[in-house]
Motif scaffolding. Structure first.
Motif, mmCIF file in Angstrom:
data_model
loop_
_atom_site.group_PDB
_atom_site.id
_atom_site.type_symbol
_atom_site.label_atom_id
_atom_site.label_comp_id
_atom_site.label_asym_id
_atom_site.label_seq_id
_atom_site.Cartn_x
_atom_site.Cartn_y
_atom_site.Cartn_z
ATOM 1 N N ARG A 475 0.868 -1.178 0.000
ATOM 2 C CA ARG A 475 0.000 0.000 0.000
ATOM 3 C C ARG A 475 0.903 1.225 0.000
ATOM 4 O O ARG A 475 1.842 1.320 0.787
ATOM 5 C CB ARG A 475 -0.903 0.027 1.230
ATOM 6 N N LEU A 476 0.646 2.160 -0.908
ATOM 7 C CA LEU A 476 1.478 3.349 -1.036
ATOM 8 C C LEU A 476 0.738 4.582 -0.515
ATOM 9 O O LEU A 476 -0.425 4.812 -0.876
ATOM 10 C CB LEU A 476 1.859 3.577 -2.503
ATOM 11 N N GLY A 477 1.437 5.373 0.283
ATOM 12 C CA GLY A 477 0.851 6.605 0.783
ATOM 13 C C GLY A 477 0.857 7.717 -0.234
ATOM 14 O O GLY A 477 0.074 8.670 -0.141
ATOM 15 N N THR A 478 1.767 7.651 -1.200
ATOM 16 C CA THR A 478 1.847 8.628 -2.288
ATOM 17 C C THR A 478 2.175 7.882 -3.573
ATOM 18 O O THR A 478 2.617 6.731 -3.547
ATOM 19 C CB THR A 478 2.953 9.678 -2.050
ATOM 20 N N ALA A 479 1.968 8.554 -4.691
ATOM 21 C CA ALA A 479 2.482 8.017 -5.945
ATOM 22 C C ALA A 479 4.004 7.998 -5.872
ATOM 23 O O ALA A 479 4.627 8.820 -5.194
ATOM 24 C CB ALA A 479 2.007 8.868 -7.113
ATOM 25 N N LEU A 480 4.605 7.053 -6.584
ATOM 26 C CA LEU A 480 6.047 6.839 -6.498
ATOM 27 C C LEU A 480 6.634 6.848 -7.907
ATOM 28 O O LEU A 480 6.086 6.230 -8.818
ATOM 29 C CB LEU A 480 6.319 5.497 -5.823
ATOM 30 N N ALA A 481 7.743 7.572 -8.076
ATOM 31 C CA ALA A 481 8.393 7.646 -9.379
ATOM 32 C C ALA A 481 9.895 7.576 -9.198
ATOM 33 O O ALA A 481 10.425 7.776 -8.113
ATOM 34 C CB ALA A 481 8.005 8.938 -10.104
ATOM 35 N N GLY A 482 10.583 7.300 -10.272
ATOM 36 C CA GLY A 482 12.038 7.189 -10.291
ATOM 37 C C GLY A 482 12.418 6.438 -11.542
ATOM 38 O O GLY A 482 12.317 6.959 -12.648
#
Length: 641
Positions: A475-482
């Motif tokens: 479960r992610l609290g924010t969108a994630l990028a990289g």
């Protein structure tokens, strides 16, 4: 334009009747009252409200926003006037803007207008910020930074000037010869100016730059004030590349019902146009804008170059529009993992940008926001996040009130006098308009090639495939990028991606592309990810070589500039035609600002980005670059041509 960190104002409120600036040692307004001063000095001094009555639009340029009282008083007077202009543009510059808490204190008793201003107050980042009120009929273009630098970068014509900096003795930079020269460049025919100051350098500066200067009774204990009318003996013509692309337009057609087209429709509708949106597909956002979710956020780089500044302006414009539309995000907030720099370098690179825009976080802080352990530091964009593009498109089209014509393929365009005709494959005229916006992405590359083949040849069509995994591996609290991205869509699992293949037109989902996306997801999460995808989607991006969009008019081959062709602003444009395309993989982030810029270029309204950024996204930049190369290497270029 060189940028510097914004230092907020330090306001001394100890005397409620006359708040003061501790930096400049001067009060923000006369003790007799801020709104009374605004009404007598600046509004009456510029012949308002009479001068805006019956007009389509009226533009005010103020040299010092201060506490914002002049804007609020002008907005209030405009609202109260039944004969007011259809639209009010108010541009104001401020080196030291107020923190939100100080703005709230300054306008605790102002009422609903002050509350609306506070609700839209932007993060204090350098550059131009467009705030929209009264359903787009009132626009505040707030320029944060040094007024001298910003004046050089404004693209507009002002009908009235409010000269309201701190006293010349306290703040001489805001009253020098350069400022008055800039006012003359930005003045519309018959423009007026007013200020409470009657200092000799002020009056001489105005008079020396084409203003007829007079004195009038002063306000708040001052015996006199200055009024002026712009009446130069000679004025240089406006650069052809800065002129409006249409005259007196009342309606327009936007070709393309995706993110760019919907944003253009909304921006034009806010300027009073009746808009029709035409698309070949049976539904809006049916092509690349139809992905179930995508990211939006700004960027930064150490030198704060054009890409970082355009991305920042676009991200903030998107945040503001989403708030106005009341559109919920799939995920609020975004973390971009830093793959190269350590935390100390990241903090230096942030250049004093406010935490409301971006924060450099150590791995433990980033992990707490993400909800999963992260091994590296990350950039946190609290105003960014993930959004469903189709929902965004529907909201913009709904707010625009545009008429939709779907299932309408356009095979060719034809110029007919001052109008553009849209033709079917059989040559039938489907529609005709004095203002046409091409906003359809890669599907319109053939239409563009028929008008400007050299520009079309510069573009790249890029295939991208996204993947969905379910159930979600975390479960992610924010969108994630990289290295790739991950969007937590709740019960739907994760959307992740995306692949990039230039010139690849294969519409079929490919197992190898799913595998690539899932491998990136595993690296991003730092933990094993599912090995199979539940579903996916293929779309195509239209890209430029410099990874900036195309927004503006096309060069008119019949009017090639005789000199200075290496600068885009000296190229005349095909009338009535505007591009808003090549948004690449940043359609959600860029659409709102791109639409506003396209509308400004079409109608000649104040441009919401600085002149150097406007040049950076101008479609004619490739012609200008070729001219610069020819001038620098004339023999080599001709030999290779």
């Amino acid at each position: 334009m060189k940028t510097a960190s914004i230092v907020p104002a330090e306001v001394d409120f100890s005397d409620p009747a006359a708040p003061a600036s501790t930096a400049f040692g001067d009060v923000y307004h006369a003790r007799a009252g801020a709104w009374a001063q605004a009404q007598q000095v600046f509004m009456a001094g510029n012949g308002l409200p009479q001068r805006w009555q019956g007009r389509e639009r009226f533009t005010v340029l103020e040299t010092g926003f201060g506490l914002g009282n002049n804007f609020l008083a002008t907005w209030d007077a405009w609202r109260q006037d039944p004969a007011r202009s259809q639209r009010l543009h108010f541009i104001s510059l401020e080196l030291h803007p107020l923190r939100p808490s100080d703005l709230a204190r300054a306008h605790a008793a102002t009422g609903p207008l002050g509350a609306e201003l506070l609700a839209q107050w932007p993060p204090l980042t350098p550059g131009l910020h467009r705030l929209s009120f009264d359903e787009g009929r009132v626009e505040l273009l707030l320029g944060l930074g040094d007024a001298r630098a910003l004046l050089r970068e404004l693209v507009l014509q002002a009908d009235a000037f409010y000269l309201d900096g701190f006293a010349p003795a306290c703040n001489p930079q805001l009253w020098d010869a350069y400022l008055f020269k800039s006012l003359a460049r930005l003045a519309a025919p018959g423009a007026t100016a007013a200020t409470w100051s009657v200092a000799r350098p002020v009056r001489d500066g105005l008079a020396g730059n084409g203003f007829a200067v007079s004195k009038a009774p002063g306000f708040g204990g001052k015996g006199e004030m200055t009024r002026a009318v712009f009446a130069p003996h000679h004025r240089a013509p406006q650069s052809p590349g800065r002129e409006a692309l249409t005259r007196d337009a009342r309606e327009g057609i936007v070709l393309g019902a995706g993110l760019a087209g919907a944003a253009c429709a909304l921006a034009l509708a806010e300027q009073g146009l009746a808009v029709t949106v035409i698309d070949a597909l049976p539904q809006a956002a049916g092509a690349s804008s139809g992905n179930p979710a995508g990211l939006f956020h700004g960027t930064l780089n150490p030198d704060d170059g054009p890409h970082a500044r355009f991305n920042r302006a676009a991200a903030l414009a998107t945040q503001a529009l989403l708030k106005r539309l009341g559109l919920p995000c799939v995920q609020q907030g975004l973390l971009r993992l830093e793959l190269a720099r350590d935390l100390a370098q990241m903090q230096r690179d942030a250049r004093g940008l406010p935490a409301a825009y971006v924060q450099a976080l150590a791995a433990p802080e980033a992990s707490a926001l993400a909800g999963i352990p992260l091994a590296q530091a990350a950039w946190h964009y609290p105003g960014g996040g993930a959004l469903a593009p189709r929902t965004y498109v529907a909201a913009m089209l709904g707010a625009s009130g545009a008429a939709l014509r779907l299932n309408t393929p356009v095979a060719a365009l034809r110029q007919s006098g001052a109008a553009w005709q849209l033709l079917s494959a059989e040559g039938t005229v489907l529609a005709e308009t004095g203002l046409l916006v091409l906003a359809g992405g890669h599907a319109q590359r053939a239409l563009l090639a028929a008008i400007d083949p050299a520009l079309a040849a510069e573009l790249v069509t890029q295939r991208g495939q996204i993947s969905r995994v379910a159930p979600a591996p975390a479960r992610l609290g924010t969108a994630l990028a990289g290295d790739g991205y991950a969007i937590d869509a709740g019960l739907a699992g994760f959307w992740c991606g995306a692949t990039t293949q230039d010139g690849d037109l294969d519409p079929q989902l490919r197992a190898a592309d799913h595998a690539e996306n899932l491998a990136r997801l595993a690296r991003l999460l730092g933990q094993p990810a599912p090995t199979t995808a539940a579903e996916g989607r293929v779309g195509w991006r239209l890209l430029t070589a410099d990874r900036l969009p195309l927004i503006g008019g096309l060069a008119d081959p019949a009017h090639r500039p005789a000199q200075r062709a290496e600068q885009v602003r000296f190229h005349a444009r095909l009338p009535g035609l505007v591009l808003c395309t090549a948004l690449g993989s940043r359609g959600i982030s860029w659409a709102a600002l791109a639409g506003q810029v396209a509308a400004a270029r079409a109608l000649g309204t104040p441009c919401p980005i600085e002149a150097d950024l406007l040049d950076a996204v101008d479609p004619v930049r490739y012609v200008a670059r070729a001219e610069r190369t020819l001038a620098q290497y004339p023999h080599e270029t001709r030999a290779n041509s």
